[in-house]
Structures are given as structure tokens and as C-alpha cells.
Design an enzyme around this catalytic site. Structure first.
Site, PDB file in Angstrom:
ATOM      1  N   ASP A  94     -29.600  -6.053   4.649  1.00 25.52           N
ATOM      2  CA  ASP A  94     -30.632  -5.968   5.684  1.00 25.52           C
ATOM      3  C   ASP A  94     -31.805  -5.160   5.119  1.00 25.52           C
ATOM      4  OD1 ASP A  94     -29.761  -3.374   5.696  1.00 25.52           O
ATOM      5  OD2 ASP A  94     -28.968  -3.398   7.724  1.00 25.52           O
ATOM      6  N   ASP A 280     -23.477 -11.782  11.452  1.00 25.18           N
ATOM      7  CA  ASP A 280     -22.854 -10.524  11.023  1.00 25.18           C
ATOM      8  C   ASP A 280     -22.652  -9.692  12.264  1.00 25.18           C
ATOM      9  OD1 ASP A 280     -25.806  -9.607  11.249  1.00 25.18           O
ATOM     10  OD2 ASP A 280     -24.699  -7.742  10.988  1.00 25.18           O
ATOM     11  N   CYS A 318      -1.488 -16.325  14.662  1.00 27.22           N
ATOM     12  CA  CYS A 318      -2.276 -15.867  13.508  1.00 27.22           C
ATOM     13  C   CYS A 318      -1.403 -15.781  12.259  1.00 27.22           C
ATOM     14  CB  CYS A 318      -2.887 -14.509  13.823  1.00 27.22           C
ATOM     15  SG  CYS A 318      -3.865 -13.826  12.472  1.00 27.22           S
ATOM     16  N   CYS A 320      -2.352 -13.986   9.478  1.00 25.66           N
ATOM     17  CA  CYS A 320      -2.816 -12.896   8.608  1.00 25.66           C
ATOM     18  C   CYS A 320      -1.653 -11.998   8.198  1.00 25.66           C
ATOM     19  CB  CYS A 320      -3.901 -12.059   9.314  1.00 25.66           C
ATOM     20  SG  CYS A 320      -3.278 -10.835  10.471  1.00 25.66           S
ATOM     21  N   CYS A 323      -0.230  -9.848  11.088  1.00 23.70           N
ATOM     22  CA  CYS A 323       0.603 -10.580  12.041  1.00 23.70           C
ATOM     23  C   CYS A 323       1.905 -11.078  11.402  1.00 23.70           C
ATOM     24  CB  CYS A 323      -0.185 -11.742  12.651  1.00 23.70           C
ATOM     25  SG  CYS A 323      -1.422 -11.173  13.847  1.00 23.70           S
ATOM     26  N   HIS A 349      -6.564  -7.886  10.437  1.00 20.45           N
ATOM     27  CA  HIS A 349      -6.344  -8.910  11.463  1.00 20.45           C
ATOM     28  C   HIS A 349      -7.652  -9.388  12.078  1.00 20.45           C
ATOM     29  CE1 HIS A 349      -5.074 -11.299  14.773  1.00 20.45           C
ATOM     30  NE2 HIS A 349      -5.886 -10.576  15.526  1.00 20.45           N
TER      31      HIS A 349
END
Lengths: 392, 392
Positions: A94, A280, A318, A320, A323, A349
Site C-alpha cells: 500500500d 485484502d 474444512c 486445513c 481442522c 484456519h
């Protein structure tokens, strides 16, 4: 570094939703894409391999923070931000403006730029459109953002107009400087990424006429991509969605569109439906550190006593690492015990959920089924009014 | 869970140094081994996959902390500590005694046990040899430790004798309780790991006669392994090494020997040279969080200004993720910026260094070259008087 010049290729459209590929000097980004926020050159709680493993294609980093510490000159001497932090995929920076304008009493703004005092040591600094370009040239991000003026919400029409016009003038100055940097005629600045793109920012608050004018003036300057700024600052969701819907038609169809600072999972889907390609937000990472998990069935506050003996993963749908390997009971224990890796596991997660959502959005667009995906996704999220803890 | 009964097999000796394999219900541990400390069911700053990736064979967890939060009964209802935290390799739990004795004004001790007030909420609790066994049975660790009395250093001979004798009586009570637990005759206790081993602890301060007597009395009770306790509590290194050297010959050659709470890299090598098989220490993990890295060339304090522009990895001879992907300059930036992953990256490195050192020790013993390894290792560490930052 592939060294490829910046480009954007639309591959599919489905209504106003778009799927594409953004090519940068550090590789490709499939859009719509979400950028995790690595404020100081790291996503809080994650190593880069975790970030990579979660499917991150591109990282956002904050110019304000890196400029103050460790300093863009030091980073340039290390060969640029990619080398310094050891992240070889694309990076967007940015302009530093958002943080500076957030400093409230610690800054003053005039046509030249913004003077501010460091939150670290009180030292005085001047951020101008040219300076923001110079810092980002030294950082060597793949996408640099122009300095824009950020107003508080709500602000009256005349104040927003004046600010939008200043932002347009600043955009022209930023672009001029970027051209000097590209031509190698910016003395004392080490350009660490010759292929850096620069995005303009559309302002104009919640006023359609100002958004339209801002878009036109920014596109007239001419950038590699365009952001919609000044949203997700407190206005109602419906207003944000409406502004996005009215702004994207004013932007070139063949260039990427970035909605800055948004948002919730709902925001991502709604903004994609209105033609946005890039996002973002600190929400998935910041909320993770506060114990809030985003799941396909709404939000889950892991500190809730009801999870003390809950052996299920945070989100049964999920895949991930968190999880696959942690129960709600264990995550709650880690959070309550103040363990560092509660932040890591929760962030893993949430980021996975956001990135997986983007992948599902991209697939839905490619198959021309974005609208039905959007409906099913939003229904699942709100299964229990307002998206708090899942009902089971 | 393999369900194999606990056993220990010596495979090589080299002088007093030993290499072996410890078999537990959750798999094998090659010794000499170092146990990372996962106080509350997690090693601070690391996920289990990081811990696993660093080569951890066995985790230590603290009974005192888990008993208070989330409670051993809750963990037992989850199926035991392995299931609760999702770590399927071996776990050793301490008795809770060390933490209780550290509470100073918050505890009183008599022959029955130790009464203490929780550091979390001030609630009153009683820890006895039997209770320590019960809690660990509910946690279901692969190795449980008996409750011992820990004296401050230095203490006079008569105080150490009295305490050593009490520890011996407590050992007999702990063993009796362990046998009841194994026989299923301990009402109200959920035994979550039927194959749990129990280690006795030799006390006796720095007095050779008391160490010898303590070893004899503890071995007479009969355990699956033996620890040397009450060291690494402030005595000079040479004294600790001497006590270890005098104690290990009093212990059964065919059972594992665990030096509790040690130590520095030098301590590991010196204690292995004196017949120790098992270690735990917070040093690599705690110092990592404070910015101190253990390297093959001594310690490195990453906050030191000399590393601000140092592009080299922390330890050029190290193959860990941190050394493969981060420069000293970046690690220093992360530490100074207060980033969470500074803890993670530093801990990954320190733990890797400790575990790699143990692997090198095991290899050296197997090849009958432990003495030359030890000499080279210690020389490299002290290359710059006292093992502070490397000279380059």
C-alpha cells in the site's frame, strides 16, 4: 523472479463476476484473489511456509510500517522486500496513506502531502505522492499503490469532492514519479523491482457522481490496475456494495480491480458479483488472534464455554491443518492458556477458509455457476441469524 | 497407539555413553534423546507438525499446569492427553512437584504431600504421591514421574538427607498407587494409557553419600526407569557433572536414565558422557522467545545491532527451516517488531539444533567416536570465550 512484465488476462466472465490471471515479475495470481496482510513483512502468527501451504498467491505488506522499521533503504540494500523476507511470490504494497491518515492528531495534510509523527518514536516524516512511490520502488513490490487521501465516514459531499480532486492530482504526481523511477532518473532511489506495476485509487465516498468522476480522472492518468478505496470504513454493507456496483463499470474491463480493505466472507462474494478481482483484509488474521474462526457455517468464537468438551474440528467441511488435527476443545484450551500457537492455528484456519472461498469463487465463475454458488454460500453462512456460532 | 509394553534396549556403549531404544505404547524413542517442553500441551510457538518436522521423538508436558487447566478429568474424558492435543508420539509427564515447590509462599509440605494455591485463581489443592500418579494416569502419558521433594540449592546435609528420605517414602507410595491403577482398583480414576511406565527420581543434592543411598532406595522400590532430580538448580556445572557421574553407576544398566531439567548444549554432551539417556529443558524454547539462538558456534543474540544488515542465516551449518529461509537481518527485524513468528522461527531453529545435536551424539556413540565428537563440539561452541555471538 520471472521478470515478466505486469499483465492481466480475463479468462472467464459470469454476469459481472470475472475470473482472470494477473502476471507479475514474481509469478501469476489467479483472480479473484485474496491477499493476506503481512504488515511488517510477516503475516502475524504464520511462517511463510504456512502462508504458502494455505494457498496464498500474493502477500500485502504495509509501506508505513516498513518505512519506519527497518526502513526502505535497509530493505533496498538487502535486495528488496522479497529477498529480505524470503517470500518469492508476488507482493503488493500500500502507499502508507491509510496508516498515516489513521494517526489523527499526529498528522497534518496539505496539497504537498501528509506530515506525520512516527507511532514508534515520535519522529517527524513527510509522505508525498512522490515519496510513497520512492519507498515502494525501494521495497520492490510487484504492485505499488498511489498515495490517496482517506476521509473519515461519513463526510459531506463538498469535503469528499475536494478530497477526491486532491487524490486525482496526487495520482498524476505519483504516476509522473513512477515514470521517472522506471526511466532510472530518480536519484538516490534504488529500484529493486524493474517490473513494478502501479495502481491508481478511485475515491469519492458514497456519492455516485464523485465516484464516477474519480474513476474517469484516475483512468485518464493511466495505471496498470485500479483500486476502489475509501470503503469498508464504517458505511453500511449495502452502501458499500452499491458503490462498488456503480464504480466498476467506470473502470477498464481488461485491467484488474482491487477493493481495498474488504472484508467479511460475505463481502468477498458480493464484491466479486460486482466485478472486483482483488481483496485484502486484516479480518481473518486479526480475528483469529482474538479467537474468532470463520467457518462455512458462520463464525465460531473458540473461547465460548460450549466448546470445552467439543471433540469436533472447528469446521467439519474444512481440510486445513488446524481442522485436520485440532478439536474445538483443544483450540479453546490453547486460547485460554494464552499459548502462542493458538494464534497460529486459528490464523491458519481463517486464512485457509478465505483462500479456499476464493478458489471456489474462481471455479464457480469458470463453470458459469457463480450465482448459485453465491446463494448457497451466503445461506450456509447465515444459517443461524447473523453468522455467530454454528447451531449444532 | 502401538500398545507395546514399555521396554528399553541398549544397542551401543562408548565409554560411559550409551545409545539405545526406548519402546513406549506410542512408539519408539532413540536415546540419548531430548524432550521439548510442552507445558500446557503445546510447545510455545510451535504447531505439532513443526515439532514433528524438527525431529521430536517425545514430548514433555507439565502435570501441574494441565491439572489446573483444563483439568485432568476433562482430558481423560477426551481420551487422554495424546488424543486431546493430537500428538501421537510418546509423552512424558512430570509429577507437578517441581512447579508446586516453586510456588514458595503459596505452598506447605508435610509427610502426606504438598498443599498449594493455584497461580491461576488462588484455589487450594493437595498434591500427594498418590494424587500425582492419579492425575498422570488420567492424562495417559507414556512415562509418569513420581512426586519428589525438591529442595532449594544450596541446602545443608541434614536437610537434604531428611528430604531424600521423604522422597524415598513417597516413591514407595507412588509405586503402590501405580500398581493399583494398573490393576484397575483405583476408583474414580480413568486410566487412559494402560501401558504407562513410571520413573523414580534420585535426590540427595550435591552429596555423594546421599545420592548413593537415594539411588539404592529408589531402585529397591523398582521402576521402569530412573531420573536424576534436583540438579540444574543453580549449582556449578562441574558439581552437576560430578553428581551425575557418581549417580549413574548406582542405577541399573538396562534401564533408561533421565537427567531432569538440563540443560545447555554443553550439559547434554557432558551428561551423555556420564551415562544419561534422556533430557528435557526449557532453555532452547524459552531463550528462542527472548531472541537467543543456539548455534554450532555458540549463542547468537538476534537483537544485537550488528545483525541489522547481516544476510547470513543464523547458523550456516544448520539445515532447519529458519536457517534455510531467513537471514539474521530479517529475524532481527521480526524480533524488534514484536512479530509472533519471531518466536516460532527462533524456536524452530533452537529445537532443531538440540535435536540434531542428539542425533549426532547417537551417531557418534554408534561409531565409537563419542569422545572425539564431544571434544570437537565443545571446542566449536566455545570458539569465542563463553559462547556468545560468533566471531565472524
Amino acid at each position: 523472479m520471472s521478470g515478466a512484465p505486469f499483465s492481466f488476462q480475463l479468462t472467464h466472465t459470469d454476469g459481472a463476476a470475472r475470473r482472470g490471471v494477473m502476471t507479475t515479475p514474481h509469478g501469476e495470481v489467479e483472480t479473484p484473489a485474496f491477499m493476506a496482510v503481512g504488515t511488517q513483512g510477516a503475516v502475524k502468527g504464520l511462517t511463510h511456509r504456512d502462508l504458502d501451504g494455505a494457498g496464498s498467491q500474493i502477500l500485502l505488506s504495509n509501506t508505513y510500517h516498513l518505512y519506519l522499521r527497518p526502513g526502505d533503504a535497509l530493505i533496498a540494500r538487502r535486495g528488496g522486500l522479497h529477498r529480505f523476507i524470503g517470500w518469492q511470490k508476488p507482493i503488493l504494497t500500500d502507499s502508507g496513506g491509510y496508516q498515516v491518515f489513521s494517526l489523527a492528531e499526529r498528522r497534518t495534510v496539505d496539497e504537498h502531502g501528509a506530515r506525520f509523527r512516527s507511532h514508534l518514536d515520535g519522529s517527524s516524516h513527510l509522505l508525498t505522492p512522490e515519496k510513497a512511490a520512492d519507498i515502494q520502488a525501494q521495497l520492490g513490490s510487484d504492485i505499488a499503490m498511489v498515495l490517496d487521501e482517506c476521509l473519515a465516514y461519513p463526510s459531506p459531499h463538498d469535503a469528499v469532492r475536494a478530497s477526491m480532486e486532491r487524490t486525482a492530482r496526487w495520482a498524476a504526481r505519483a504516476r509522473r514519479r513512477q515514470e521517472q523511477l522506471r526511466a532510472g532518473s530518480a536519484d538516490g532511489v534504488i529500484v529493486t523491482n524493474a517490473g513494478q506495476a502501479q495502481f491508481g485509487i478511485v475515491q469519492g465516498g458514497v456519492f455516485p457522481d464523485l465516484r464516477e468522476e474519480s474513476a474517469k480522472r484516475t483512468v485518464d492518468v493511466g495505471f496498470e490496475g485500479y483500486a476502489v478505496g475509501g470503503l469498508s470504513v464504517g458505511e453500511p454493507n449495502a452502501v458499500m456494495y452499491d458503490v462498488v456496483a456503480r464504480t466498476t463499470p467506470c473502470l477498464p474491463v481488461d485491467q484488474p480491480r482491487y477493493l481495498m480493505g474488504a472484508g467479511t466472507p460475505e463481502d468477498l462474494v458480493e464484491a466479486v458479483a460486482r466485478g472486483i478481482d482483488l481483496f485484502d483484509c486484516v479480518l481473518p488474521t486479526r480475528n483469529a488472534r482474538n479467537g474468532q474462526l470463520f467457518t462455512s457455517r458462520g463464525r465460531l468464537n473458540i473461547k465460548n464455554a460450549r466448546y470445552a468438551e467439543d471433540d469436533r474440528p472447528p469446521d467439519p467441511d474444512c481440510s486445513c491443518y488446524t481442522c485436520r488435527s485440532c478439536s474445538r476443545a483443544y483450540l479453546r484450551h490453547l486460547f485460554n492458556a494464552g499459548e502462542i500457537n493458538a494464534s497460529t492455528l486459528n490464523t491458519l484456519h481463517n486464512l485457509h477458509f478465505y483462500l479456499d472461498t476464493m478458489q471456489r469463487i474462481r471455479n464457480a465463475i469458470a463453470f458459469g455457476r457463480f450465482d448459485s454458488f453465491r446463494l448457497a454460500f451466503l445461506q450456509a453462512l447465515s444459517r443461524r441469524n447473523g453468522g455467530t456460532d454454528p447451531p449444532e
